[in-house]
Design a protein around this motif. Structure first.
Motif, mmCIF file in Angstrom:
data_model
loop_
_atom_site.group_PDB
_atom_site.id
_atom_site.type_symbol
_atom_site.label_atom_id
_atom_site.label_comp_id
_atom_site.label_asym_id
_atom_site.label_seq_id
_atom_site.Cartn_x
_atom_site.Cartn_y
_atom_site.Cartn_z
ATOM 1 N N ALA A 1 0.825 -1.200 0.000
ATOM 2 C CA ALA A 1 0.000 0.000 0.000
ATOM 3 C C ALA A 1 0.866 1.259 0.000
ATOM 4 O O ALA A 1 0.560 2.249 -0.682
ATOM 5 C CB ALA A 1 -0.920 0.002 1.222
ATOM 6 N N ALA A 2 1.974 1.243 0.737
ATOM 7 C CA ALA A 2 2.868 2.405 0.797
ATOM 8 C C ALA A 2 3.494 2.671 -0.560
ATOM 9 O O ALA A 2 3.648 3.823 -0.982
ATOM 10 C CB ALA A 2 3.943 2.169 1.850
ATOM 11 N N ALA A 3 3.849 1.594 -1.258
ATOM 12 C CA ALA A 3 4.441 1.768 -2.595
ATOM 13 C C ALA A 3 3.432 2.393 -3.550
ATOM 14 O O ALA A 3 3.776 3.274 -4.354
ATOM 15 C CB ALA A 3 4.926 0.418 -3.118
ATOM 16 N N LYS A 4 2.167 1.962 -3.469
ATOM 17 C CA LYS A 4 1.125 2.535 -4.331
ATOM 18 C C LYS A 4 0.886 4.002 -3.992
ATOM 19 O O LYS A 4 0.559 4.814 -4.866
ATOM 20 C CB LYS A 4 -0.169 1.750 -4.180
ATOM 21 C CG LYS A 4 -0.116 0.353 -4.790
ATOM 22 C CD LYS A 4 -1.453 -0.354 -4.625
ATOM 23 C CE LYS A 4 -1.413 -1.751 -5.237
ATOM 24 N NZ LYS A 4 -2.712 -2.467 -5.084
ATOM 25 N N ALA A 5 1.024 4.329 -2.690
ATOM 26 C CA ALA A 5 0.796 5.713 -2.270
ATOM 27 C C ALA A 5 2.001 6.596 -2.583
ATOM 28 O O ALA A 5 1.921 7.816 -2.418
ATOM 29 C CB ALA A 5 0.488 5.758 -0.777
ATOM 30 N N GLY A 6 3.106 6.006 -3.024
ATOM 31 C CA GLY A 6 4.284 6.788 -3.387
ATOM 32 C C GLY A 6 5.221 7.068 -2.246
ATOM 33 O O GLY A 6 6.013 8.012 -2.327
ATOM 34 N N ALA A 7 5.166 6.291 -1.171
ATOM 35 C CA ALA A 7 6.053 6.532 -0.036
ATOM 36 C C ALA A 7 7.484 6.179 -0.407
ATOM 37 O O ALA A 7 7.744 5.397 -1.327
ATOM 38 C CB ALA A 7 5.602 5.710 1.161
ATOM 39 N N LEU A 8 8.408 6.757 0.327
ATOM 40 C CA LEU A 8 9.813 6.454 0.118
ATOM 41 C C LEU A 8 10.092 4.992 0.468
ATOM 42 O O LEU A 8 9.530 4.445 1.422
ATOM 43 C CB LEU A 8 10.674 7.357 0.991
ATOM 44 C CG LEU A 8 10.639 8.857 0.667
ATOM 45 C CD1 LEU A 8 11.323 9.657 1.773
ATOM 46 C CD2 LEU A 8 11.306 9.130 -0.679
ATOM 47 N N ALA A 9 10.988 4.358 -0.297
ATOM 48 C CA ALA A 9 11.308 2.945 -0.040
ATOM 49 C C ALA A 9 11.918 2.756 1.342
ATOM 50 O O ALA A 9 11.633 1.785 2.039
ATOM 51 C CB ALA A 9 12.259 2.436 -1.122
ATOM 52 N N GLU A 10 12.757 3.733 1.760
ATOM 53 C CA GLU A 10 13.400 3.606 3.068
ATOM 54 C C GLU A 10 12.441 3.905 4.224
ATOM 55 O O GLU A 10 12.804 3.736 5.391
ATOM 56 C CB GLU A 10 14.605 4.548 3.160
ATOM 57 C CG GLU A 10 14.295 6.012 2.906
ATOM 58 C CD GLU A 10 14.456 6.394 1.434
ATOM 59 O OE1 GLU A 10 14.727 7.575 1.166
ATOM 60 O OE2 GLU A 10 14.322 5.496 0.574
ATOM 61 N N ALA A 11 11.229 4.310 3.897
ATOM 62 C CA ALA A 11 10.239 4.603 4.946
ATOM 63 C C ALA A 11 9.373 3.390 5.277
ATOM 64 O O ALA A 11 8.477 3.471 6.123
ATOM 65 C CB ALA A 11 9.347 5.768 4.516
ATOM 66 N N SER A 12 9.654 2.250 4.635
ATOM 67 C CA SER A 12 8.816 1.063 4.820
ATOM 68 C C SER A 12 8.764 0.615 6.279
ATOM 69 O O SER A 12 7.686 0.328 6.824
ATOM 70 C CB SER A 12 9.320 -0.083 3.945
ATOM 71 O OG SER A 12 9.185 0.233 2.586
ATOM 72 N N ASP A 13 9.928 0.539 6.921
ATOM 73 C CA ASP A 13 9.962 0.079 8.311
ATOM 74 C C ASP A 13 9.149 1.002 9.215
ATOM 75 O O ASP A 13 8.440 0.542 10.128
ATOM 76 C CB ASP A 13 11.405 -0.004 8.809
ATOM 77 C CG ASP A 13 12.186 -1.102 8.115
ATOM 78 O OD1 ASP A 13 11.550 -2.020 7.557
ATOM 79 O OD2 ASP A 13 13.429 -1.045 8.135
#
Length: 259
Positions: free
Chosen positions: A146-158
């Motif tokens: 969901a974060a990837a679809k929303a455009g969040a930073l990859a390093e913000a996953s955790d």
């Protein structure tokens, strides 16, 4: 043997009477002799019959006694009896200490039950740990997608996954469902459908913009002291600028600025 001796006796007697001790004729069986023979034979036969009947009765009695133990292993029975005679409980019972025997048996049963409960708890703990690990992985994958679809930073996953653990749970179908502190389902903007991980991630653009890329040239992503263009460097910011930037965009966004 008895009859033979009788023959010899009467034969000798008859020979002596007829020839003075040297005749060679056949002995004569007189009526008296025959009577004695018959009586003696009858007596011997009767005794044998009685003895035979007695033996047959004894054998039948032994068979009846043995039939009661049919299918029982005598060696095993002897072993059990010996073990019982040597057993501690048997000695206590023989001494009249029945309560002590019951206490010992209860203690053994309690120890066995405690052992079984401990084993069951260990299995339950392992199953729960496995289930928790599985839930965390499924939830993490759902939030990451969901974060990837929303455009969040990859390093913000955790960071996003950590935030999601307090807001989402997996339902029986393995789907991530947003819940409040009481475990009640949270609904999305339409007020009808449950809040999805994607909608939740989109909402973080306002409350946690540092988890998303900065917009170039709009002033949304970087601090531009004096109205100059381009992203400001941390080394060029004053302490007041740094504090203001962190308050607005967060520590993570500040650290992402070029040095």
């Amino acid at each position: 043997m008895l009859i033979r001796n009788m023959f010899i006796k009467y034969y000798t007697a008859a020979g002596q009477e007829e020839g003075g001790g040297g005749g060679g004729g056949q002995p004569e069986i007189t009526p008296e002799m025959q009577k004695l023979i018959d009586e003696r034979v009858a007596s011997e036969v009767t005794g044998l019959k009685n003895k035979n009947s007695e033996l047959l009765g004894t054998i039948k009695q032994q068979k009846d006694n043995l039939s009661r133990f049919e299918g029982i292993d005598p060696d095993a029975v002897r072993g059990i009896i010996q073990r019982f005679s040597d057993d501690e409980e048997a000695k206590l019972i023989a001494a009249g200490k029945v309560d002590e025997v019951l206490d010992k048996r209860t203690e053994r049963m309690r120890a066995d039950v405690d052992k079984q409960i401990k084993a069951a708890n260990e299995r339950a703990d392992k199953a729960e740990a496995f289930s928790s690990k599985f839930r965390d992985r499924v939830l993490g994958d759902a939030i990451r997608g969901a974060a990837a679809k929303a455009g969040a930073l990859a390093e913000a996953s955790d960071d996003l996954i950590l935030r999601a653990k307090g807001a989402f749970q997996l339902n029986d179908e393995g789907e991530a469902v947003a819940v409040d502190a009481n475990g009640d389902v949270l609904f999305g903007k339409d007020g009808k459908t449950p809040l999805t991980p994607l909608e939740w991630a989109e909402s973080l653009k306002e409350t946690a913009p540092h988890l998303f890329p900065r917009a170039e040239g709009t002033g949304a992503g970087g601090h531009k002291p004096g109205g100059g263009g381009g992203s400001v460097k941390r080394s060029e910011m004053t302490s007041t600028d740094k504090a203001a930037y962190i308050r607005k965009h967060g520590q993570q966004a500040f650290l992402q600025l070029p040095k």
